[in-house]
Scaffold this motif. Structure first.
Motif, PDB file in Angstrom:
ATOM      1  N   LYS A 155      39.059  27.754  39.068  1.00  0.00           N
ATOM      2  CA  LYS A 155      39.616  26.811  39.673  1.00  0.00           C
ATOM      3  C   LYS A 155      40.321  27.652  40.708  1.00  0.00           C
ATOM      4  CE  LYS A 155      41.521  23.497  36.147  1.00  0.00           C
ATOM      5  NZ  LYS A 155      42.502  23.209  35.796  1.00  0.00           N
ATOM      6  N   VAL A 156      40.539  28.317  40.916  1.00  0.00           N
ATOM      7  CA  VAL A 156      41.547  29.086  42.037  1.00  0.00           C
ATOM      8  C   VAL A 156      40.210  30.364  42.845  1.00  0.00           C
ATOM      9  CG1 VAL A 156      42.934  30.613  42.402  1.00  0.00           C
ATOM     10  CG2 VAL A 156      43.599  29.659  40.720  1.00  0.00           C
ATOM     11  N   ARG A 157      39.747  31.244  42.277  1.00  0.00           N
ATOM     12  CA  ARG A 157      38.821  32.132  42.841  1.00  0.00           C
ATOM     13  C   ARG A 157      37.484  32.573  41.870  1.00  0.00           C
ATOM     14  NH1 ARG A 157      38.110  37.988  41.841  1.00  0.00           N
ATOM     15  NH2 ARG A 157      38.253  38.379  43.726  1.00  0.00           N
ATOM     16  N   PRO A 158      36.397  32.542  42.538  1.00  0.00           N
ATOM     17  CA  PRO A 158      35.559  32.210  42.052  1.00  0.00           C
ATOM     18  C   PRO A 158      34.967  33.916  40.713  1.00  0.00           C
ATOM     19  CG  PRO A 158      34.870  32.083  45.192  1.00  0.00           C
ATOM     20  CD  PRO A 158      36.844  32.561  44.144  1.00  0.00           C
ATOM     21  N   LEU A 159      34.308  33.475  39.684  1.00  0.00           N
ATOM     22  CA  LEU A 159      33.505  34.142  39.062  1.00  0.00           C
ATOM     23  C   LEU A 159      32.222  33.878  38.452  1.00  0.00           C
ATOM     24  CD1 LEU A 159      35.371  36.399  37.516  1.00  0.00           C
ATOM     25  CD2 LEU A 159      35.027  34.339  35.638  1.00  0.00           C
ATOM     26  N   SER A 160      31.254  34.678  38.859  1.00  0.00           N
ATOM     27  CA  SER A 160      30.339  34.604  38.906  1.00  0.00           C
ATOM     28  C   SER A 160      29.806  34.668  37.173  1.00  0.00           C
ATOM     29  CB  SER A 160      29.539  36.161  39.694  1.00  0.00           C
ATOM     30  OG  SER A 160      29.380  36.929  38.646  1.00  0.00           O
ATOM     31  N   ALA A 161      28.521  34.241  37.093  1.00  0.00           N
ATOM     32  CA  ALA A 161      27.517  34.446  35.586  1.00  0.00           C
ATOM     33  C   ALA A 161      27.765  35.849  35.107  1.00  0.00           C
ATOM     34  CB  ALA A 161      26.715  33.695  35.564  1.00  0.00           C
TER      35      ALA A 161
END
Length: 333
Positions: A274-280
């Motif tokens: 919700k705040v920062r991207p996180l890749s698979a």
């Protein structure tokens, strides 16, 4: 020859140190201090009849320098002011410094102390439903990582490092996991394989600025306060440089084998995104950081036999770690 003090004797001297040091801060004259926790540091609740309350941390000898403590306070303060994360404020001493250093007869060296504002709330229970708090914790972690990535650190900033070298290296911060209690030949062989796999995967994962930086490094339940359905993060004493995903791993410290951990991981990831991207790819590596942390804790239990939680877990932690290691190796080796 100097005779080592027992834990009881050490705590008795620390109590005297604390009580005689309270006047260093602007606290009521009738204030008294009560020990509430011993881990790396000794933590006291300071109370007075008029309702005053604060938290006093007495730092472990030779763990952090005065400059390192000042660096911790600088980031915690900056994060609270501009990072969107509510952090506990600290009280400045009568001499204008937030760090007080004092000695007492019977202790071999002076101790650093910091007094923090009291925050209401309770530590989460691992056997309660923690999905909602962990979703909030994911958001908190993401805000902290965004802030740490852009924050201009003050000159002389000094904090520890949490990576493969400080867990598995020649001089690990908490000692060698091989010295942990309950490690027989079979467990040792299993954990050697685990260490090798973790090392390989972390080398491949890398330390790019998007994945590695200044982190809290100790988001375990003991450092969370839940009040009116809001989760707060306290105690930045272990903050330092490491992988951002290590913060999730610290969140499930000592409960890595709890059946609700998969749900907590999912909630944390959803909150984080919700705040920062996180890749698979990053999400797929979370279990590696959980095992890295678990190995660090195995070493910690071996090097902190005086701490109550270490005593409680010592008989079963190594075998539990080997069981977790087998499940991890089955899918990640």
């Amino acid at each position: 020859m100097e005779i080592a003090m027992s834990q009881e004797e050490t705590l008795e001297r620390l109590q005297r140190l604390v009580q005689q040091s309270l006047s260093r801060w602007d606290v009521p004259a009738e204030a008294s201090a009560r020990l509430i926790n011993v881990s790396e540091n000794a933590t006291y609740l300071v109370e007075a009849p008029d309702g005053f309350r604060s938290i006093l941390r007495v730092h472990r000898e030779n763990y952090h320098s005065r400059n390192a403590i000042a660096s911790e306070l600088a980031w915690s303060h900056a994060l609270g002011r501009g990072g969107g994360v509510e952090t506990p404020g600290y009280l400045v001493g009568r001499d204008g410094s937030p760090i007080q250093t004092a000695a007492v007869e019977g202790l071999p060296a002076p101790r650093h102390m910091v007094m923090f504002a009291f925050l209401p709330g309770h530590e989460p229970n691992p056997d309660h439903d923690l999905v909602a708090p962990f979703a909030q914790l994911g958001e908190i972690a993401a805000r902290a990582h965004l802030h740490s990535s852009s924050w201009q650190r003050p000159a002389g900033f000094e904090r520890m490092t949490w990576d493969e070298s400080t867990v598995f290296g020649l001089t690990p911060t908490w000692g060698d996991w091989r010295d942990g209690p309950g490690i027989d030949a079979a467990i040792g062989d299993q954990l050697e394989r685990l260490e090798s796999t973790i090392q390989r995967r972390l080398a491949r994962f890398g330390k790019s600025a998007e994945r590695y930086g200044l982190i809290h490094a100790d988001m375990r339940l003991a450092n969370l306060l839940v009040h009116e359905n809001k989760t707060r993060l306290i105690d930045f004493d272990d903050c330092g440089f490491g992988w951002f995903l290590y913060d999730f791993a610290t969140g499930v410290s000592f409960m890595e084998d709890h059946p609700q951990v998969p749900a907590l991981k999912q909630a944390w990831v959803e909150g984080y995104r919700k705040v920062r991207p996180l890749s698979a790819e990053e999400e797929a590596e979370i279990d590696t950081f959980v095992m890295l942390r678990r190995m660090a804790l195995l070493a910690w239990i071996g090097s902190h036999p005086e701490v109550e939680i270490a005593q409680e877990l010592a008989p079963v932690f190594a075998q539990g770690t080997a069981t977790l290691a087998q499940a991890y190796l089955d899918t990640h080796a």
